[in-house]
Design a protein around this motif. Structure first.
Motif, PDB file in Angstrom:
ATOM      1  N   LEU A 284     -89.901-124.837  65.256  1.00 52.73           N
ATOM      2  CA  LEU A 284     -89.140-123.679  65.710  1.00 52.73           C
ATOM      3  C   LEU A 284     -89.917-122.908  66.773  1.00 52.73           C
ATOM      4  N   HIS A 285     -89.437-122.982  68.005  1.00 50.75           N
ATOM      5  CA  HIS A 285     -90.009-122.194  69.094  1.00 50.75           C
ATOM      6  C   HIS A 285     -88.892-121.843  70.058  1.00 50.75           C
ATOM      7  N   SER A 286     -89.217-121.101  71.110  1.00 52.35           N
ATOM      8  CA  SER A 286     -88.188-120.527  71.969  1.00 52.35           C
ATOM      9  C   SER A 286     -87.378-121.567  72.730  1.00 52.35           C
ATOM     10  N   ARG A 287     -87.902-122.782  72.907  1.00 48.60           N
ATOM     11  CA  ARG A 287     -87.132-123.820  73.602  1.00 48.60           C
ATOM     12  C   ARG A 287     -86.141-124.526  72.682  1.00 48.60           C
TER      13      ARG A 287
ATOM     14  N   ASP B 192     -91.929-122.058  59.746  1.00 44.36           N
ATOM     15  CA  ASP B 192     -91.108-121.749  60.914  1.00 44.36           C
ATOM     16  C   ASP B 192     -91.480-120.388  61.494  1.00 44.36           C
ATOM     17  N   ALA B 193     -91.679-119.401  60.619  1.00 43.80           N
ATOM     18  CA  ALA B 193     -92.020-118.052  61.081  1.00 43.80           C
ATOM     19  C   ALA B 193     -93.317-118.060  61.880  1.00 43.80           C
ATOM     20  N   GLY B 194     -94.335-118.731  61.361  1.00 42.83           N
ATOM     21  CA  GLY B 194     -95.625-118.776  62.037  1.00 42.83           C
ATOM     22  C   GLY B 194     -95.546-119.431  63.392  1.00 42.83           C
ATOM     23  N   GLN B 195     -94.801-120.539  63.470  1.00 40.58           N
ATOM     24  CA  GLN B 195     -94.711-121.255  64.743  1.00 40.58           C
ATOM     25  C   GLN B 195     -93.970-120.430  65.793  1.00 40.58           C
ATOM     26  N   LEU B 196     -92.867-119.787  65.383  1.00 43.15           N
ATOM     27  CA  LEU B 196     -92.095-118.994  66.342  1.00 43.15           C
ATOM     28  C   LEU B 196     -92.891-117.780  66.820  1.00 43.15           C
ATOM     29  N   LEU B 197     -93.600-117.110  65.909  1.00 44.15           N
ATOM     30  CA  LEU B 197     -94.366-115.927  66.298  1.00 44.15           C
ATOM     31  C   LEU B 197     -95.500-116.282  67.263  1.00 44.15           C
TER      32      LEU B 197
ATOM     33  N   ARG C 216     -99.495-117.757  53.715  1.00 38.85           N
ATOM     34  CA  ARG C 216     -98.960-118.989  54.310  1.00 38.85           C
ATOM     35  C   ARG C 216     -98.569-118.751  55.765  1.00 38.85           C
ATOM     36  N   LEU C 217     -98.133-117.522  56.087  1.00 38.38           N
ATOM     37  CA  LEU C 217     -97.809-117.195  57.467  1.00 38.38           C
ATOM     38  C   LEU C 217     -99.049-117.312  58.357  1.00 38.38           C
ATOM     39  N   HIS C 218    -100.191-116.801  57.886  1.00 35.00           N
ATOM     40  CA  HIS C 218    -101.435-116.939  58.649  1.00 35.00           C
ATOM     41  C   HIS C 218    -101.783-118.417  58.857  1.00 35.00           C
ATOM     42  N   ILE C 219    -101.628-119.211  57.786  1.00 34.23           N
ATOM     43  CA  ILE C 219    -101.941-120.639  57.895  1.00 34.23           C
ATOM     44  C   ILE C 219    -100.980-121.313  58.879  1.00 34.23           C
ATOM     45  N   ALA C 220     -99.704-120.913  58.834  1.00 30.61           N
ATOM     46  CA  ALA C 220     -98.717-121.480  59.751  1.00 30.61           C
ATOM     47  C   ALA C 220     -99.054-121.128  61.203  1.00 30.61           C
ATOM     48  N   GLN C 221     -99.536-119.914  61.427  1.00 32.20           N
ATOM     49  CA  GLN C 221     -99.914-119.524  62.791  1.00 32.20           C
ATOM     50  C   GLN C 221    -101.127-120.324  63.267  1.00 32.20           C
ATOM     51  N   ALA C 222    -102.070-120.553  62.359  1.00 34.89           N
ATOM     52  CA  ALA C 222    -103.216-121.398  62.713  1.00 34.89           C
ATOM     53  C   ALA C 222    -102.755-122.817  63.025  1.00 34.89           C
TER      54      ALA C 222
ATOM     55  N   ALA D 103    -107.030-119.909  66.000  1.00 35.54           N
ATOM     56  CA  ALA D 103    -106.601-120.542  64.751  1.00 35.54           C
ATOM     57  C   ALA D 103    -107.596-120.251  63.638  1.00 35.54           C
ATOM     58  N   SER D 104    -108.882-120.325  63.958  1.00 34.52           N
ATOM     59  CA  SER D 104    -109.920-120.040  62.971  1.00 34.52           C
ATOM     60  C   SER D 104    -109.798-118.606  62.461  1.00 34.52           C
ATOM     61  N   GLY D 105    -109.448-117.678  63.355  1.00 31.06           N
ATOM     62  CA  GLY D 105    -109.265-116.293  62.936  1.00 31.06           C
ATOM     63  C   GLY D 105    -108.136-116.150  61.935  1.00 31.06           C
ATOM     64  N   PHE D 106    -107.018-116.842  62.163  1.00 27.25           N
ATOM     65  CA  PHE D 106    -105.906-116.783  61.215  1.00 27.25           C
ATOM     66  C   PHE D 106    -106.289-117.411  59.869  1.00 27.25           C
TER      67      PHE D 106
END
Length: 729
Positions: A579-582, A616-621, A664-670, A710-713
């Motif tokens: 899930l991303h803007s494209r 999905d939330a992490g990837q889109l953000l 899990r959101l932090h992990i998804a963003q990483a 990613a390491s920060g998340f």
């Protein structure tokens, strides 16, 4: 397979088996509440009757000889593959599910192994017996141990016990249980399992029990079970004139007797090669039951005797398994000619396309010319490896090919998507798995495809959503209206909420590793192999920072691996997976009331029904954050959109009592950042192959930046776990 002498008394084999398999194949549609039924609650649980009957139904299809790749069998595999909560008692319903899994997908470790481990824990150490019922203190039934032995033996056959149970204990249990069971059907199974573990040998006492079992059939006029009070029914069977009315008052007893007889035939048929005295009893029993219903009217006869759909399907299924073992060959050897004849008859009666018509259609397809008005226009929507082009086709009149006035033009342009066969097929299958309530929110993926076998490339044709644009495109056009942010978030949440409402459940064991951690580890290796290659080109560039970052990321993921069980308590939902803007398409409406935008999602290669909305939330953000940074002082609307989306996801997590969503959101963003870094590495590898070292080196700095973020998340997620899961939001 038996000799023809043994088959001579089984009349009408072809039409009987053929008609019954046709009826069985229709059963999931006709009796959807009993076979492959929908869940009975929002935890994804099925009724005990449905689990039991679907097991027997699937056994019948396998006895007929359907391939494991047949649609019905594939559907059953997915239906039985449900997670098992560690520590939950293995009930008879779960035993039925485990037996089906071992029969269909024994290698499905995440579903099979937890159940096998729990079964081993339900053995009483002092007596060595098993206990499957939920009432504590209840007396153990001998069949519990026999059933457990059957399951463990099946797992042993597939070499998947993995230390849960040893061969010696299996043999001891198989030897002991023969003397503990009393019913005919149970004794037949016990004798078969004993022979399985002792090279088809029985001791003297067990041989006597086999003789006693054969004597029971002789005393009961050829059948097994407890036919007390229904001797008149058995007599009618012997004279081949049993009617439904004869059974009406004693139907339940008759049902159990027939089932018992089928189970005995099923198990003893596998022993007759080593114990020839079995054959005579098997012949008499199978002939006695067969002549009750054999013939083209078999379905109606059996339904009249067993009017309840559950009883009818149960009886037919066990009859198929017993008959398959008795004949020693898949039933399709007899049933297929009848099925083919019925199909040909149906085609003829309904005047379906004849060979001549087919040839005419083929000639027309070759004659009619489909052309393109202009060159296909390449589009960039998603980020998959597939290609997307817009086409404007027309059909030329073959009689006047050069006259443009006689062309048949399509009113709309079309979209052609093509790429690796596995990706295109995955997207089609994923679209087919969407709940019907969600399909309108995704771009339609038709089933028709063309495959270029030489290039291993698949093509699908889709409607052109010309009125739509991607979110990525819209954000680059200038500041969007505020309603775009306030409407997009509820649209996304509604997808997850509706998918959870149609029967999702708690996450299965290993979900965190599969969805989040394993993909990150796979990508890290490629990323830092690339960094090592860059350092080899530039000796003066200190590799220490890159090596330390690699070690840190591995350590962080390792710590999360150890805490994975704590994190996988979420409710599964449908998950886009990319899930991303494209991949978000939108269209401005002209409504005076209601929403300003319509949305659709595209690119379903990574879609999962049992996914995690946090991914999905992490990837889109992360995707929006990268856009926000690129927009500089024009980033205000994107920041507003991110705030709306993040708040909507947190509100939905709170509604689900999802205490670990923020972690899990932090992990998804990483995960999203590492995936983007891997995408940059692919570009860098191409640059290196073309000897463009300078841009490859500059790209490496960007790769490191993403990995550091990613390491920060991941640090944030570990800190949240250390604080007991408390959210800072």
């Amino acid at each position: 397979m038996l000799s023809s002498d043994h088959l001579s008394d089984l009349s009408d084999l072809e039409c009987t088996i053929g008609s019954l398999i046709i009826d069985l194949l229709q059963a999931p549609d006709v009796h959807s509440e009993l076979i492959l039924s929908p869940p009975v609650n929002n935890r994804g649980e099925h009724s005990s009757d449905a689990v039991r009957l679907t097991l027997h139904y699937t056994s019948a299809l396998l006895a007929y000889g359907l391939s494991e790749k047949t649609g019905q069998i594939e559907r059953a595999k997915g239906w039985f593959a449900t997670p098992f909560t560690q520590g939950t008692r293995l009930t008879p319903t779960e035993m039925n599910r485990l037996e089906a899994l071992l029969m269909l997908t024994p290698s499905a470790d995440e579903y099979v192994q937890p159940r096998l481990a729990q079964l081993a824990q339900q053995r009483r150490k002092q007596s060595g017996t098993f206990f499957l019922h939920s009432t504590r203190g209840a007396r153990t039934h001998p069949f519990d141990t026999l059933w457990a032995l059957k399951i463990l033996s099946l797992a042993h056959h597939h070499h998947i016990l993995n230390g849960i149970w040893d061969t010696k204990s299996l043999k001891q249990t198989a030897n002991r249980v023969v003397g503990d069971v009393f019913q005919d059907k149970d004794l037949a199974l016990a004798l078969r399992l004993r022979c399985e573990h002792y090279n088809n040998r029985l001791n003297k006492k067990q041989r006597a029990l086999l003789s006693s079992l054969l004597k029971n059939a002789e005393d009961n006029n050829g059948i097994w079970g407890e036919p007390h009070g229904i001797k008149h029914i058995i007599t009618r069977m012997e004279h081949h004139d049993l009617s439904p009315g004869d059974v009406a008052e004693d139907r339940d007893i008759f049902r159990e007797v027939i089932l018992s007889t089928c189970y005995v035939i099923e198990n003893l048929a596998l022993l007759r090669e080593h114990f020839p005295e079995i054959q005579g009893a098997l012949n008499r029993a199978i002939e006695l039951w067969w002549h009750v219903f054999a013939g083209e009217d078999a379905i109606n006869r059996l339904r009249a005797i067993f009017p309840k759909p559950y009883d009818y399907l149960f009886i037919v299924s066990r009859t198929f398994v017993a008959l398959r073992n008795y004949l020693g060959q898949d039933l399709k050897e007899w049933g297929e000619p009848y099925v083919h004849n019925q199909l040909a008859k149906h085609v003829s009666e309904n005047k379906v396309t004849t060979p001549e018509n087919q040839n005419i259609k083929k000639a027309l397809k070759d004659w009619i010319k489909v052309e393109l008005s202009e060159e296909p226009k390449a589009l960039r929507l998603g980020m998959s490896s597939s290609n997307i082009v817009r086409i404007k086709p027309y059909v030329a009149n073959p009689l006047y090919p050069d006259d443009p006035n006689l062309r048949l033009s399509f009113p709309d342009t079309l979209i052609v998507k093509y790429g690796p066969i596995d990706e295109i097929e995955a997207e089609r299958k994923n679209y087919a798995q969407l709940p019907s309530t969600l399909k309108a929110d995704f771009v339609n993926i038709p089933e028709q495809t063309y495959i270029d076998e030489k290039k291993q490339c698949a093509y699908i044709i889709m409607p052109d959503l010309r009125q739509y644009q991607t979110l990525h495109e819209r954000l680059h056009m200038g500041p969007p209206p505020e309603s775009l942010a306030t409407e997009l978030a509820p649209f996304l949440i509604s997808i997850y909420a509706r998918s959870a409402a149609v029967g999702q459940s708690r996450a299965q064991r290993g979900a965190i590793r599969r969805l989040y951690l394993a993909p990150m580890l796979d990508n890290l290796d490629r990323i830092f192999n690339y960094m090592a290659e860059i350092h080899a080109f530039i000796p003066e560039k200190d590799p220490t920072e890159s090596e330390n970052l690699h070690a840190t990321l591995h350590n962080q993921i390792g710590q999360l691996m150890q805490r994975a069980i704590q994190l996988q308590t979420f409710t599964t939902t449908c998950m886009h997976g990319d899930l991303h803007s494209r991949n978000i398409m939108l269209r401005r409406t002209k409504r005076r009331e209601g929403n300003d935008f319509l949305f659709k999602l595209i690119d379903l290669e990574k879609f999962e029904r049992d996914g995690d909305f946090a991914l999905d939330a992490g990837q889109l953000l992360i995707d929006l954050e990268i856009l926000r940074k690129n927009f500089g002082d024009r980033a205000g609307p994107i920041s507003t959109m991110m705030d709306c989306i993040e708040q909507a996801f947190f509100d939905y997590a709170e509604e689900l009592n999802d205490a670990y969503f923020h972690i899990r959101l932090h992990i998804a963003q990483a995960r999203a950042l590492i995936r983007i870094a891997k995408g940059l590495v692919k570009q860098g590898e191409q640059m290196l192959s073309e000897s463009r070292r300078s841009p490859a080196v500059r790209l490496a700095d960007e790769v490191v930046e993403h990995a550091q973020l990613a390491s920060g998340f991941l640090d944030n997620s570990l800190e949240g776990l250390a604080n007991g899961g408390s959210s800072e939001a």
